[in-house]
Design an enzyme around this catalytic site. Structure first.
Site, PDB file in Angstrom:
ATOM      1  CB  CYS A 159     -59.634-129.819 -53.737  1.00 55.93           C
ATOM      2  SG  CYS A 159     -61.332-129.769 -53.115  1.00 55.93           S
ATOM      3  CG  HIS A 166     -60.850-131.052 -58.350  1.00 60.55           C
ATOM      4  ND1 HIS A 166     -60.063-132.018 -57.758  1.00 60.55           N
ATOM      5  CD2 HIS A 166     -61.798-130.723 -57.441  1.00 60.55           C
ATOM      6  CE1 HIS A 166     -60.525-132.269 -56.550  1.00 60.55           C
ATOM      7  NE2 HIS A 166     -61.577-131.502 -56.324  1.00 60.55           N
ATOM      8  CD  GLU A 224     -57.690-132.958 -60.240  1.00 58.36           C
ATOM      9  OE1 GLU A 224     -58.100-133.527 -59.216  1.00 58.36           O
ATOM     10  OE2 GLU A 224     -57.367-131.744 -60.271  1.00 58.36           O
ATOM     11  CB  VAL A 246     -52.826-153.309 -76.715  1.00 60.50           C
ATOM     12  CG1 VAL A 246     -51.710-152.268 -76.730  1.00 60.50           C
ATOM     13  CG2 VAL A 246     -53.700-153.146 -77.951  1.00 60.50           C
ATOM     14  CB  SER A 267     -50.147-159.815 -73.264  1.00 53.74           C
ATOM     15  OG  SER A 267     -50.874-160.043 -74.454  1.00 53.74           O
TER      16      SER A 267
END
Length: 520
Positions: free
Chosen positions: A86, A176, A178, A233, A235
């Site tokens: 873009c 785009h 993505e 999750v 830590s």
């Protein structure tokens, strides 16, 4: 900055697009390492990383504006592949001698691309003469190409929708790739990094684990390390990595503030002590936290009180251990990506995230952040690599302030117990119905409202419980989960029958936006 070095890196230069992180996610999904840097520091990052290829992101700006962002000339002098997306396509054209104009027909949303030529960028997905759905979001467009470029794809409002200089391996796409609305976009990005740049898919969690363990050992040496374990999750994975690296040099501290889910503290302790043989101290500070929160109804004050007390308790426990040299935190990549500021001139805002507030500065500890290069989904994969059970890795997000912000109005120990029981029953019903993994987050909220009810032959005047469940990809936007009414009826009946203090259950059908996922 990376804590580890990767020889095969893709550099993503961020010009301020809202979806730049998605580019990185797609490249990582192709098992290739990448880093995002703002355009202001791209020169330095290019020299430091020595990437094999570069991707230029989109932008809310126009290339025709005076002072609009530009890519460093060094990337075009280096002789490496470049993909402009873009705005990235437009600035590449403008910088290499082409022309870009504003004010033409805009394209926002779904569009259809006509493939004009075969290309390595389209290998295995698009052939010459075919048409494919893509997602456009642009007001400017290229009107003439730099020397060496040809058109390889067009759309009704973007005659230069895909351009290529195959000799120099420069490519530009006006759409785009993505976003999920470009169905073949992820494959196109894979073609760029694998076929065109030539990077092999070697970025795996197994490889990351080895590199991260080595990096921790190098940083820590013989120093003493502590980790604030929350039961979440992030830590937990950080703690396991650190333990694999330095063993008994690590001590984990779990502060039970009385605001966790039912039996959560005990489950975490059992898992880490018994299954992972991890040195873990459990501190029951529930009286201290709940006492300080008693009657507090302001959500921001609740958060600040919890944060302040957590630091105090953690600091006290760390001192009992004789202090420490290093503090492990589960900071993730989205927390440390530099974000581009267009409104404040050339300044760059760093988004920082500290699980334990000002502890490192107060206690003169160095931070160890073994997950700072990973996205959340990668942390879950790493957790699996480290042997964490799926039931733990796939748990729904849980806020740091815990049940305090699911109890609007004043917090009391009695109200927390009512909420804890209702929440446990609700989650149990979700699991029994096989819905847990289909929902991003589900929880109960105890409202500061009492209503009249009839139970048996008696009149009741008890609390209202609200149930919340949402679907989401990243928590930034969310839709309420569309339950079958029989499920809601069964869950409500169980809660009212089994939890003393609740006589009415309602379901929250608010999406985000306009609402937030949590109530406070």
């Amino acid at each position: 900055m990376s804590t580890t070095a990767y020889p095969d890196t893709i550099l993503i230069i961020d010009f301020g697009s809202q979806v730049t992180q998605l580019i990185a996610r797609r490249v990582r999904e192709a098992n290739v390492y990448c880093e995002i840097v703002p355009f202001q520091s791209a020169d330095e990052a290019f020299k430091r990383l020595q990437p094999k290829g570069v991707i230029l992101s989109g932008s809310p700006h126009s290339t025709t504006d005076i002072g609009s962002p530009r890519a460093p000339q060094a990337i075009f002098d280096a002789g490496i592949p470049v993909l402009g997306i873009c705005y990235g396509e437009q600035t590449m054209c403008a910088q290499l001698g082409g022309n870009v104009e504003s004010g033409h027909d805009r394209e926002f949303g779904r569009a259809f691309l006509d493939v004009q030529e075969d290309s390595p960028l389209f290998a295995g997905i698009w052939a010459k003469g075919t048409r494919h759905q893509v997602w456009m979001s642009h007001g400017d467009r290229v009107t003439s190409l730099p020397d060496g470029f040809t058109i390889i794809g067009t759309s009704p409002n973007a005659p230069y929708a895909v351009i290529a200089d195959e000799k120099r391996k420069y490519y530009g796409v006006q759409f785009h790739p993505e976003v999920v609305h470009t169905p073949d976009g992820a494959k196109l990005l894979q073609n760029f990094v694998h076929r065109i740049v030539g990077v092999k898919p070697g970025w795996t969690m197994g490889a990351y684990r080895e590199q991260a363990v080595e990096a921790i050992r190098k940083q820590v040496g013989s120093g003493k390390v502590i980790c604030a374990l929350s039961g979440g999750v992030d830590s937990s994975v950080a703690a396991l990595l650190a333990h694999e690296a330095v063993g008994d040099q690590l001590t984990c501290i779990l502060v039970d503030h009385g605001l966790m889910r039912k039996d959560e503290a005990q489950q975490v302790v059992e898992m880490f002590r018994e299954h992972y043989n991890l040195p873990l101290i459990l501190v029951d500070a529930s009286d201290r936290f709940i006492g300080a929160l008693e009657g507090e109804s302001d959500p921001e004050k609740k958060r600040k009180t919890i944060g302040r007390l957590f630091i105090e308790v953690f600091e006290e426990e760390a001192r009992k251990l004789g202090g420490a040299d290093f503090l492990v935190q589960g900071t993730l990549y989205p927390d440390v990506i530099e974000s581009v500021s267009f409104t404040g001139g050339p300044s760059v805002t760093i988004k920082s995230h500290h699980n334990v507030g000002g502890l490192p500065e107060r206690m003169k500890m160095q931070l160890v952040e073994p997950l700072r290069e990973l996205f959340k989904d990668e942390v879950r994969l790493l957790g699996k690599e480290l042997g964490l059970p799926d039931s733990f890795i796939g748990r729904h997000p849980f806020p740091g302030p815990g049940l305090a912000i699911r109890c609007p109005g004043g917090v009391t120990r009695g109200k927390l117990e009512i909420l804890r029981e209702a929440d446990a029953i609700y989650l149990d019903e979700i699991r029994k119905a096989g819905l847990y993994d289909a929902i991003w987050q589900a929880f109960a909220v105890l409202l500061p409202v009492q209503t009249v009810g009839v139970m048996g032959d008696g009149r009741t005047y008890e609390f209202v419980c609200a149930l919340r469940a949402v679907t989401s990809v990243d928590g930034m936007t969310a839709d309420f989960y569309h339950y079958d009414m029989n499920f809601l009826g069964n869950a409500a009946t169980r809660i009212i029958n089994e939890v003393r203090g609740i006589n009415r259950v309602v379901y929250d059908v608010t999406s985000k936006p306009p609402g937030t996922i949590e109530w406070e």
